[in-house]
Design an enzyme around this catalytic site. Sequence first.
Site, short mmCIF file in Angstrom:
data_model
loop_
_atom_site.label_atom_id
_atom_site.label_comp_id
_atom_site.label_asym_id
_atom_site.label_seq_id
_atom_site.Cartn_x
_atom_site.Cartn_y
_atom_site.Cartn_z
N ASP A 63 42.73 41.08 17.58
CA ASP A 63 42.80 42.27 17.55
C ASP A 63 40.66 42.78 16.84
O ASP A 63 40.49 43.58 16.47
CB ASP A 63 43.04 42.69 15.35
N SER A 64 39.75 40.76 17.53
CA SER A 64 38.63 41.60 17.76
C SER A 64 37.91 42.46 18.38
O SER A 64 36.68 43.47 18.93
CB SER A 64 37.90 40.54 17.94
N ASP A 102 47.70 40.34 18.68
CA ASP A 102 47.16 40.10 17.70
C ASP A 102 47.85 41.75 16.48
O ASP A 102 47.98 42.73 16.62
CB ASP A 102 46.02 40.75 17.02
N LYS A 132 50.73 37.38 16.27
CA LYS A 132 49.63 37.14 14.98
C LYS A 132 49.35 37.15 14.40
O LYS A 132 48.92 38.44 14.20
CB LYS A 132 48.39 36.49 16.36
N GLU A 134 47.27 36.95 10.30
CA GLU A 134 46.70 36.12 9.14
C GLU A 134 47.29 36.15 7.31
O GLU A 134 47.99 36.84 7.54
CB GLU A 134 44.97 36.81 9.08
N GLU A 201 40.27 28.92 11.69
CA GLU A 201 38.95 29.28 12.15
C GLU A 201 37.85 29.28 10.96
O GLU A 201 38.33 29.83 9.73
CB GLU A 201 38.98 31.11 12.71
O1 KIV Z 1 40.61 38.81 16.88
C1 KIV Z 1 40.67 38.05 17.28
O2 KIV Z 1 39.78 37.62 18.56
C2 KIV Z 1 40.57 36.40 17.17
C3 KIV Z 1 40.58 35.20 17.39
C4 KIV Z 1 39.07 35.12 17.77
C5 KIV Z 1 40.97 33.57 17.04
O3 KIV Z 1 42.05 36.73 15.88
#
Ligand code: KIV
Length: 285
Positions: A63-64, A102, A132, A134, A201
Amino acid sequence: MSVTHSLDTSTSRANPVPSPMKRLTVPKLKAMKGGEPIVMLTAYTARMAQLLDPHCDILLVGDSLGQVIYGLPSTVPVTLEMMCAHGAAVVRGSWHAVVAVDMPFGSYEASPEAAFASASRILKETGAAAVKLEGGEAMAPTIAFLVARGIPVIGHVGLTPQAVNLLGGYGARGRSEAEAAKILADARAVSEAGAFLLVVEGVMEEIAAEVTRSVACPTIGIGASATCDGQVLVTEDMLGLFERTPRFVKRYDDIANRVQDAAKSYAADVRARRFPGEEQIYRAK
Ligand code: KIV
């Protein structure tokens, strides 16, 4: 309705997909604990996925992308629609790595049922193999709920960027004994709930080492030292697309300057009528 289509390699700019290659699987990744380090990079587009795929065990549609692709101030505004669109593109552009997507903020925290609805939508619409999410102890029942229903889950503890408003920034975590103990408890809870992989992280090296020793699943570090079972970086960070390089990033290229140089040369050519030249012009035979 699936939005994942095969590439039409005769009309697409994309490279042809290599002849039958088997995609890695979640059980194979899980079995890599303590062995050869697992290689993970983020990817958000089909073309980048094609370039990274042969070198990676996992492509993470992080989600980055909120900051990297959309210029958002954090990952908080990222939507399920964005994750599904980019997830499907990355699956289309890869054939070897496991693709994980994510779950965006707000799509899974309210209840295990809400998480199942979001995760199943992601898998259906993208063709990805895993999601994924959090969070630590608080998310363990949700992870167990998803795994029991056939959804492979990657956990994410330590610095959790979706909680930026609560944390007050992106600083490394685990500087106090209490915080270190909480990260360890979070990691154990997520692993025991059935996560097949755990992103750790922004934590002190000792914490990453202790987490890696204490959990059954492989750990993937980002700003968490080489003691983890694998590493992940945001691809654009390691390519040098941004001015700011966080301490934990190693820059393998200087792509921002190379793009600017190319754009400058193109602009100069257009303004001087050097482009298009003889080689780029259609003429009757
Ligand atoms: O959103 C993302 O890119 C991430 C990674 C940096 C682990 O969660």
